[in-house]
Design an enzyme around this catalytic site. Structure first.
Site, PDB file in Angstrom:
ATOM      1  N   TYR A   1      18.917  39.702 -14.590  1.00  0.00           N
ATOM      2  CA  TYR A   1      18.549  38.806 -13.488  1.00  0.00           C
ATOM      3  C   TYR A   1      17.345  39.354 -12.735  1.00  0.00           C
ATOM      4  O   TYR A   1      16.384  38.631 -12.460  1.00  0.00           O
ATOM      5  CB  TYR A   1      19.742  38.657 -12.545  1.00  0.00           C
ATOM      6  CG  TYR A   1      19.471  37.841 -11.312  1.00  0.00           C
ATOM      7  CD1 TYR A   1      19.515  36.447 -11.355  1.00  0.00           C
ATOM      8  CD2 TYR A   1      19.182  38.453 -10.091  1.00  0.00           C
ATOM      9  CE1 TYR A   1      19.269  35.694 -10.217  1.00  0.00           C
ATOM     10  CE2 TYR A   1      18.941  37.709  -8.947  1.00  0.00           C
ATOM     11  CZ  TYR A   1      18.987  36.332  -9.014  1.00  0.00           C
ATOM     12  OH  TYR A   1      18.744  35.593  -7.888  1.00  0.00           O
TER      13      TYR A   1
ATOM     14  N   LYS B   1      13.582  37.622 -12.345  1.00  0.00           N
ATOM     15  CA  LYS B   1      12.992  37.289 -11.053  1.00  0.00           C
ATOM     16  C   LYS B   1      11.700  38.066 -10.813  1.00  0.00           C
ATOM     17  O   LYS B   1      10.752  37.552 -10.205  1.00  0.00           O
ATOM     18  CB  LYS B   1      13.995  37.553  -9.932  1.00  0.00           C
ATOM     19  CG  LYS B   1      15.171  36.574  -9.924  1.00  0.00           C
ATOM     20  CD  LYS B   1      14.710  35.135  -9.801  1.00  0.00           C
ATOM     21  CE  LYS B   1      15.859  34.163  -9.661  1.00  0.00           C
ATOM     22  NZ  LYS B   1      15.409  32.748  -9.574  1.00  0.00           N
TER      23      LYS B   1
END
Length: 231
Positions: A142, A146
């Site tokens: 994740y 990002k």
């Protein structure tokens, strides 16, 4: 009539954005797996499609719906959270999903913007505060995804990015006040969660130049005691 494209229009945040802009009499186009009934038009996608297939189809479909016109704003709020360190059972699958949800959608949004966004139109991508602060050992995939989105914001804001007179920013929420988060964390301090309407209102003000935003900047959305600040 001004127009906005919302990538992730059926999610909690995407739906709130669509409600906001529809109340202000904007034409709204939604991109998601499902149809948002409040949007004027919808482009549906499949999670089974490759990046190239999905991106080509979505960009063409948006062009057909705009019928030669250019959109005033495009916001990409598609995504989702996955945890896991390198030893986790689902490490690779979660990382792959994070890339699809955050990086692939942002790449497609950038491609749409290059073709169907007005000069100086607003392009907003969604990052995350932890990925901007350093490593994310408990959610490596994740955080990596990002961080890639943050890099895209910086790159797309520069001359030669392919976007005409870019006005590209990133929003970095901490925790959004969504039904799913409330269900998962019922005992959390909800006064530190950012209401969806605060985000939608901010995007509307940026899109209409009621508030200024700096090209290439990442904006953290921080809520304390139910008051949201943009940093």
């Amino acid at each position: 009539m001004p127009s906005i494209i919302v990538y992730g229009g059926c999610g909690a945040l995407g739906s709130a954005i669509i409600k906001m802009f529809k109340r202000q009499a904007w034409q709204v186009l939604s991109i998601d797996f499902n149809i948002n009934m409040e949007a004027d038009d919808n482009v549906t996608v499949s999670n089974e499609q490759s990046l190239v297939h999905q991106g080509t189809k979505v960009t063409e479909d948006i062009g057909d719906l705009l019928n030669g016109a250019k959109a005033d704003a495009l916001v990409c709020v598609a995504g989702g959270w996955q945890g896991g360190n390198a030893a986790s059972k689902n490490f690779l699958s979660n990382a792959e999903l994070s890339l699809k949800q955050s990086v692939h959608t942002s790449l497609i949004a950038a491609n749409i913007a290059a073709r169907h966004l007005k000069p100086s139109g607003l392009l907003v991508l969604t990052g995350a505060v932890p990925a901007a602060q350093g490593g994310t050992p408990g959610m490596i995939g994740y955080g990596m995804a990002k961080a890639a989105v943050h890099h895209m914001v910086a790159s797309l804001a520069m001359d030669g990015s392919g976007i005409d007179s870019p006005r590209v920013v990133g929003i970095l929420p901490v925790t959004l006040d969504t039904p799913a988060n409330r269900s998962a964390m019922p005992n959390a301090d909800h006064t530190s969660w950012t209401p969806l309407t605060d985000v939608a209102d901010l995007l509307y003000k940026w899109a209409t130049n009621q508030s200024s935003c700096e090209n290439g900047r990442l904006y953290s959305l921080v809520t304390k005691n139910s008051v949201t600040s943009v940093e």
